[in-house]
Design a protein around this motif. Structure first.
Motif, short mmCIF file in Angstrom:
data_model
loop_
_atom_site.label_atom_id
_atom_site.label_comp_id
_atom_site.label_asym_id
_atom_site.label_seq_id
_atom_site.Cartn_x
_atom_site.Cartn_y
_atom_site.Cartn_z
N VAL A 262 46.63 -100.69 11.54
CA VAL A 262 46.95 -99.34 10.55
C VAL A 262 46.69 -97.93 11.16
O VAL A 262 47.15 -97.12 10.70
CB VAL A 262 46.41 -99.68 9.27
CG1 VAL A 262 46.96 -98.58 8.28
CG2 VAL A 262 46.63 -100.93 8.62
N THR A 263 45.79 -97.87 12.10
CA THR A 263 45.24 -96.80 12.63
C THR A 263 45.88 -96.35 13.97
O THR A 263 45.61 -96.84 15.02
CB THR A 263 43.66 -96.99 13.03
OG1 THR A 263 43.31 -97.39 11.45
CG2 THR A 263 43.19 -95.55 12.95
N SER A 264 46.79 -95.27 13.78
CA SER A 264 47.30 -94.77 15.03
C SER A 264 46.15 -93.70 15.59
O SER A 264 45.59 -92.69 14.96
CB SER A 264 48.57 -94.31 14.77
OG SER A 264 49.47 -95.01 14.19
N PRO A 265 46.15 -93.77 17.11
CA PRO A 265 45.04 -92.61 17.51
C PRO A 265 45.54 -91.46 17.14
O PRO A 265 46.78 -91.05 17.44
CB PRO A 265 45.20 -92.96 18.92
CG PRO A 265 45.54 -94.54 19.24
CD PRO A 265 46.61 -94.71 17.73
N GLY A 266 44.61 -90.42 16.50
CA GLY A 266 44.98 -89.18 15.96
C GLY A 266 45.77 -88.89 14.99
O GLY A 266 46.34 -87.81 14.54
N GLY A 267 45.98 -90.04 14.20
CA GLY A 267 46.91 -90.10 13.18
C GLY A 267 45.94 -89.72 11.75
O GLY A 267 44.84 -89.63 12.00
N THR A 268 46.76 -89.84 10.61
CA THR A 268 46.16 -89.49 9.26
C THR A 268 45.12 -90.48 9.02
O THR A 268 44.13 -90.02 8.42
CB THR A 268 47.24 -89.51 8.15
OG1 THR A 268 48.03 -90.99 8.21
CG2 THR A 268 48.36 -88.38 8.46
N THR A 269 45.32 -91.92 9.31
CA THR A 269 44.42 -93.00 8.80
C THR A 269 43.15 -92.75 9.79
O THR A 269 41.92 -92.98 9.31
CB THR A 269 44.91 -94.38 9.27
OG1 THR A 269 46.08 -94.38 8.49
CG2 THR A 269 43.93 -95.33 8.80
N ALA A 270 43.19 -92.45 11.11
CA ALA A 270 42.26 -92.13 11.86
C ALA A 270 41.13 -90.89 11.21
O ALA A 270 40.08 -90.93 11.42
CB ALA A 270 42.55 -91.92 13.30
N ALA A 271 41.88 -89.96 10.84
CA ALA A 271 41.10 -88.64 10.15
C ALA A 271 40.33 -89.32 9.00
O ALA A 271 39.17 -88.77 8.98
CB ALA A 271 42.19 -87.81 9.87
N ALA A 272 40.83 -89.96 8.37
CA ALA A 272 40.31 -90.50 7.07
C ALA A 272 39.28 -91.77 7.49
O ALA A 272 37.87 -91.41 6.91
CB ALA A 272 41.16 -91.23 5.87
N LEU A 273 39.45 -92.23 8.49
CA LEU A 273 38.37 -93.30 9.06
C LEU A 273 37.03 -92.45 9.70
O LEU A 273 36.11 -92.94 9.63
CB LEU A 273 38.91 -94.27 9.78
CG LEU A 273 39.80 -95.33 8.91
CD1 LEU A 273 40.36 -96.39 10.04
CD2 LEU A 273 38.92 -96.36 8.35
N SER A 274 37.35 -91.52 10.24
CA SER A 274 36.35 -90.60 10.68
C SER A 274 35.17 -90.09 9.66
O SER A 274 34.09 -90.16 10.32
CB SER A 274 37.02 -89.52 11.68
OG SER A 274 37.27 -88.27 10.70
N VAL A 275 35.80 -90.19 8.51
CA VAL A 275 34.92 -89.73 7.59
C VAL A 275 34.16 -91.13 7.04
O VAL A 275 32.80 -91.29 7.00
CB VAL A 275 35.47 -89.17 6.12
CG1 VAL A 275 34.57 -88.71 5.11
CG2 VAL A 275 36.22 -87.80 6.75
N LEU A 276 34.87 -91.89 6.55
CA LEU A 276 34.66 -93.38 6.18
C LEU A 276 33.41 -93.96 7.16
O LEU A 276 32.41 -94.67 6.72
CB LEU A 276 35.50 -94.24 5.96
CG LEU A 276 36.48 -93.83 4.71
CD1 LEU A 276 37.55 -94.85 4.54
CD2 LEU A 276 35.52 -93.86 3.23
N MET A 277 33.65 -93.99 8.42
CA MET A 277 32.98 -94.54 9.44
C MET A 277 31.78 -93.80 10.03
O MET A 277 31.39 -94.00 11.07
CB MET A 277 33.90 -95.07 10.58
CG MET A 277 34.81 -96.23 10.13
SD MET A 277 36.00 -96.79 11.07
CE MET A 277 35.06 -97.90 12.30
#
Length: 275
Positions: A235-250
């Motif tokens: 689900v996580t594309s490098p530099g994408g929206t999901t990656a931005a959210a996961l940088s907070v969650l992780m």
């Protein structure tokens, strides 16, 4: 019908949400007739209808007592004394007692049911109500292979069953899967609230959050051979929206340490409920 259930007699002590879910699972497996007895002080209309349809006995030990192959304690932990008292007429030397009381140890059950030799401590969760539960279980050393198989079959009627190697691990099972559905439901609440903060109407945010969790859970179920980590990465594309959210969650103080503290608190409370 599961071969382990054939010809077996069962007493179900307590038919609230979890007990009734298990009973409905047994009914779906083909278990019927007066070899099944149910003891519940306040039987619901749904329970009474099921017992009538399947020929199950609905009563108490005085009326329909006699040792059963399996006795299931499906009561709340604070009802231990009353529940074991109600179970006693059905327990004999050949019975296996299966307890789903959170925090109550095998010693707690054995001390109140001296006739019981084989005891299984189990912890199911609420998706058992739709046959998609998961149960962790531990069997006392006195439990035979046949009794373990019978216990497994009875528990599996409500979903997946996983056996653990020592009893203290049941407290960890309780903290992860027993309480786990509440964590998921709260995630839906939090995701919906975050959607509102992002500008979505509350009803739309709630529908999006709920459908997302439902679909993700179904994807996990249908692709059981794929790890959750792999599914996340897909689900996580490098530099994408999901990656931005996961940088907070992780992040270091993100979801992982928070979940660790939550599970530890639940495990601690499970231990405090013993006795």
């Amino acid at each position: 019908m599961n071969r382990a259930l054939e010809g077996k007699s069962v007493a179900l002590i307590g038919a609230g949400n979890m007990g009734l879910a298990m009973l409905e699972g047994w009914a779906a497996e083909g278990l019927a007739g007066d070899r099944v007895v149910v003891v519940d002080p306040n039987p619901s209309e749904r329970l009474q209808a099921l017992c009538t349809a399947k020929g199950y006995l609905l009563g108490d030990g005085a009326a329909v007592g006699g040792a059963r192959d399996a006795v299931i304690l499906a009561i709340k932990p604070q009802m231990l004394e009353a529940g074991t008292s109600a179970a006693a007429p059905f327990v004999g030397p050949q019975s296996v007692v299966v307890s789903i009381l959170a925090g109550k140890r095998i010693a707690d059950i054995a001390g109140r049911l001296p006739a019981a030799k084989a005891i299984v401590r189990a912890m199911p969760n609420t998706p058992a109500a739709i046959g998609r539960g998961v149960t962790g279980a531990f069997a006392s050393p006195e439990t035979s292979e046949a009794q373990r198989a019978l216990s497994h079959a009875l528990l599996a009627a409500a979903g997946q069953v996983e056996w653990v190697e020592n009893e203290p691990l049941i407290d960890a099972v309780t903290a992860v899967s027993g309480s786990g559905p509440a964590y998921v439901f709260y995630l839906v609440e939090c995701l919906a609230a975050a959607g509102v903060e992002a500008g979505l109407p509350a009803d739309l945010a709630a529908r999006l959050a709920r459908a997302t969790i439902e679909g993700s859970g179904e994807l996990l179920h249908r692709q059981a051979d794929v790890s959750a980590e792999t599914l996340r990465q897909r689900v996580t594309s490098p530099g994408g929206t999901t990656a931005a959210a996961l940088s907070v969650l992780m992040a270091e103080e993100g979801l992982a340490p928070l979940m660790s503290r939550a599970v530890a608190a639940a495990k601690k409370r499970a231990g405090e409920l013993s006795g």
